[in-house]
Design a protein around this motif. Structure first.
Motif, mmCIF file in Angstrom:
data_model
loop_
_atom_site.group_PDB
_atom_site.id
_atom_site.type_symbol
_atom_site.label_atom_id
_atom_site.label_comp_id
_atom_site.label_asym_id
_atom_site.label_seq_id
_atom_site.Cartn_x
_atom_site.Cartn_y
_atom_site.Cartn_z
ATOM 1 N N THR A 30 0.833 -1.202 0.000
ATOM 2 C CA THR A 30 0.000 0.000 0.000
ATOM 3 C C THR A 30 0.868 1.252 0.000
ATOM 4 O O THR A 30 0.607 2.214 -0.738
ATOM 5 C CB THR A 30 -0.922 0.006 1.233
ATOM 6 N N GLY A 31 1.918 1.244 0.814
ATOM 7 C CA GLY A 31 2.838 2.379 0.842
ATOM 8 C C GLY A 31 3.490 2.613 -0.502
ATOM 9 O O GLY A 31 3.626 3.759 -0.954
ATOM 10 N N LYS A 32 3.882 1.546 -1.174
ATOM 11 C CA LYS A 32 4.514 1.684 -2.492
ATOM 12 C C LYS A 32 3.538 2.252 -3.520
ATOM 13 O O LYS A 32 3.926 3.055 -4.387
ATOM 14 C CB LYS A 32 5.028 0.320 -2.958
ATOM 15 N N LYS A 33 2.274 1.845 -3.430
ATOM 16 C CA LYS A 33 1.279 2.373 -4.365
ATOM 17 C C LYS A 33 1.071 3.868 -4.155
ATOM 18 O O LYS A 33 0.904 4.630 -5.118
ATOM 19 C CB LYS A 33 -0.047 1.617 -4.196
ATOM 20 N N ILE A 34 1.063 4.294 -2.890
ATOM 21 C CA ILE A 34 0.952 5.727 -2.624
ATOM 22 C C ILE A 34 2.142 6.460 -3.226
ATOM 23 O O ILE A 34 2.001 7.523 -3.846
ATOM 24 C CB ILE A 34 0.866 5.985 -1.105
ATOM 25 N N PHE A 35 3.333 5.878 -3.097
ATOM 26 C CA PHE A 35 4.529 6.511 -3.631
ATOM 27 C C PHE A 35 4.514 6.570 -5.158
ATOM 28 O O PHE A 35 5.120 7.468 -5.748
ATOM 29 C CB PHE A 35 5.786 5.797 -3.132
ATOM 30 N N ASN A 36 3.850 5.640 -5.795
ATOM 31 C CA ASN A 36 3.718 5.726 -7.257
ATOM 32 C C ASN A 36 3.047 7.039 -7.655
ATOM 33 O O ASN A 36 3.432 7.671 -8.656
ATOM 34 C CB ASN A 36 2.918 4.538 -7.789
ATOM 35 N N ASP A 37 2.052 7.448 -6.884
ATOM 36 C CA ASP A 37 1.397 8.734 -7.137
ATOM 37 C C ASP A 37 2.289 9.896 -6.720
ATOM 38 O O ASP A 37 2.356 10.926 -7.404
ATOM 39 C CB ASP A 37 0.078 8.817 -6.369
ATOM 40 N N LEU A 38 2.972 9.748 -5.597
ATOM 41 C CA LEU A 38 3.817 10.836 -5.099
ATOM 42 C C LEU A 38 4.954 11.139 -6.070
ATOM 43 O O LEU A 38 5.338 12.303 -6.239
ATOM 44 C CB LEU A 38 4.386 10.480 -3.718
#
Length: 527
Positions: free
Chosen positions: A406-414
């Motif tokens: 989940t954290g990595k997916k958020i970072f994809n947007d960031l």
């Protein structure tokens, strides 16, 4: 499921210029300590001015709990340099004392060593101390001297003009407030990423417990140190800021009216445990302002708050309804022990990215069930966020998802937001921040909590804290000021003392009559 920001990203690319004027302000708390690691018992240094009226250097709960406040500005380096200057000046004015470099308190041999902050003899000053007396009697003094960083964040008016496609001030207050409420709801949903990355309080000194039975599986050593092996932020756990009375409020931040009405209810509803404390003890000493769930608005503990600049003579609630939300105050940031000022530029760049993501990720309103799971996520991450294969909840069902994924997916947007913002500044700072922090998910030993825990387990929390505090003290004392001059601080201190004296001289009522005649919720000075 995570919110989809693909549509807003295309809008962001066309309007990226509006993010050049993000306003930020930082508040840093730190305990004054003796060189041996005990809490300082001295009064707030007179050379720092009046803690009631000095805008840059004040105190929080305790006389020894310093609070440094930067002015609002849209330049990251300016804000951090201003904060550094405050530290430099204060370090030179401390008489053989140090500034504690950790969030969780230093050694407290006796709870009575924690002296409430004093703000002089004016009714306003006495009321501020009485509020703290209430906090002590309600929750205990130890919890109140836990230190943190507050990060104030606001987007420029040009953002709201483009985001909501309006061109005049009519109805803009409602639009801006709705936008910030979207940000706050998403922060509740996904803000656990901040203690995962930056939490830095996985351990406590044994004196913190003061013989109170705590049902947590602490590991310990012979250096009076206890810790949880996968904890990120005990400061944010129930061990830190814990208020069972407030848990019944269930604020979902779906509308400003809901938020205000809930606050009003809390400010006017008595709570049994607080009734049992009473207004006065047998000797006639006041124990708290009132027996309600909240004495004043600021007693509400939350990881993020909607804020506005008060209108003189008006309560915070009334001002919020009149002006709407003007900025947010992020309160879930531990003191960074690897930075002398308690926060570093990587954290600021990340907070920009994440808070922008929270507002662009327009999602549905929050129901009570989702709020329950969101709160559960925060508890999971603060107590065992670095545990291998850790799971969290998303949405209002009990299905679990991988924290790391989940954290990595958020970072994809960031990353995508970072690329756009870096083009504005013609550098790579936001993308470099993403590159650095993305590694923390596959390598949790890189997180702040893991790194500080390694030091603490070897040396003990007191020795580690003293070592860092001495290191930063020497650094600050050896450096020249960047933004301000010594004269600026001296004038600010002298003027603040004069302002306090004016307030004290203008009082026309004794304190008891002042309290009797005061509408507590309209006292703009209680903060």
């Amino acid at each position: 499921m995570l919110p989809d920001i693909s549509n807003t990203l295309s809008w962001l690319r066309k309007n990226s210029y509006i993010f050049k004027k993000i306003n930020r302000g930082i508040e840093r708390e730190t305990l004054r300590i003796e060189p041996n690691g005990n809490i300082a018992n001295s009064e707030h240094p007179l050379s720092l001015g009046s803690s009631l009226k000095n805008e840059w250097i004040t105190t929080d709960f305790a006389e020894s709990l310093l609070e440094f406040v930067t002015p609002v500005d849209n330049r990251i380096e300016y804000t951090l340099s201003f904060l550094r200057d405050i530290h430099c000046y204060v370090a030179r004015k401390l008489d053989k004392e140090l500034m504690w470099s950790l969030s969780m308190p230093c050694r407290i041999k006796n709870i009575n060593e924690i002296k409430l902050a004093s703000y002089g003899t004016s009714n306003v000053g006495l009321m501020k101390t009485l509020y703290r007396e209430g906090l002590k009697n309600r929750y205990g003094a130890m919890m109140q001297i836990i230190s943190g960083i507050h990060y104030n964040f606001s987007l420029p008016f040009s953002f709201w003009q483009e985001w909501a496609n309006f061109r005049n001030l009519k109805n803009c207050t409602e639009t801006v407030s709705k936008g910030y409420l979207i940000l706050i709801r998403n922060y509740y949903r996904f803000g656990w990423i901040i203690p995962y990355l930056f939490g830095a309080s996985p351990a406590i000194c044994s004196s913190f417990l003061q013989n109170n039975p705590i049902k947590l599986p602490f590991e310990k050593n012979d250096k009076n140190t206890l810790w949880l092996p996968y904890a990120t932020s005990l400061r944010l756990s129930d061990l830190g800021y814990n208020n069972k009375a407030q848990s019944i409020l269930k604020i979902t931040f779906n509308s400003i009216e809901e938020y205000v009405n809930t606050l009003k209810k809390a400010l006017t509803t008595p709570w049994k445990n607080f009734i049992d404390i009473g207004i006065k003890d047998k000797s006639g000493k006041r124990m708290q302002i009132n027996t309600n769930i909240l004495q004043i608005e600021n007693e509400l503990y939350s990881p993020i708050r909607p804020k506005c600049i008060n209108i003189s003579g008006q309560s915070y609630i009334d001002t919020l309804l009149t002006k709407g939300i003007e900025y947010v105050e992020v309160r879930s940031i531990d003191v960074n022990p690897f930075s002398g000022v308690g926060i570093d530029n990587i954290q600021v760049y990340f907070l920009d990215l994440f808070l922008i993501w929270c507002i662009l990720a327009d999602t549905s309103e929050m129901n009570f069930k989702e709020l329950y799971y969101n709160n559960k996520n925060w508890k999971i991450v603060t107590l065992e966020g670095r545990k291998p294969n850790q799971k969290i909840y998303i949405g209002d069902n009990n299905k679990k998802y991988s924290l790391v994924e989940t954290g990595k997916k958020i970072f994809n947007d960031l990353y995508k937001i970072a690329e756009i913002l870096d083009k504005n500044e013609n550098n790579m700072q936001y993308q470099k921040t993403c590159n650095t922090l993305f590694l923390y998910f596959d390598n949790p030993e890189l997180t702040y909590s893991a790194r500080i825990l390694d030091l603490i387990k070897k040396e003990g929390i007191i020795k580690t804290g003293i070592s860092l505090s001495k290191k930063y003290h020497s650094f600050f004392c050896s450096k020249s000021l960047k933004i301000l001059k010594e004269e600026d601080f001296r004038i600010k201190a002298e003027n603040s003392i004069i302002e306090q004296q004016k307030i004290e001289n203008s009082d026309s009522l004794d304190f008891e009559n002042y309290i009797s005649n005061l509408n507590y919720r309209n006292n703009k000075y209680i903060t």
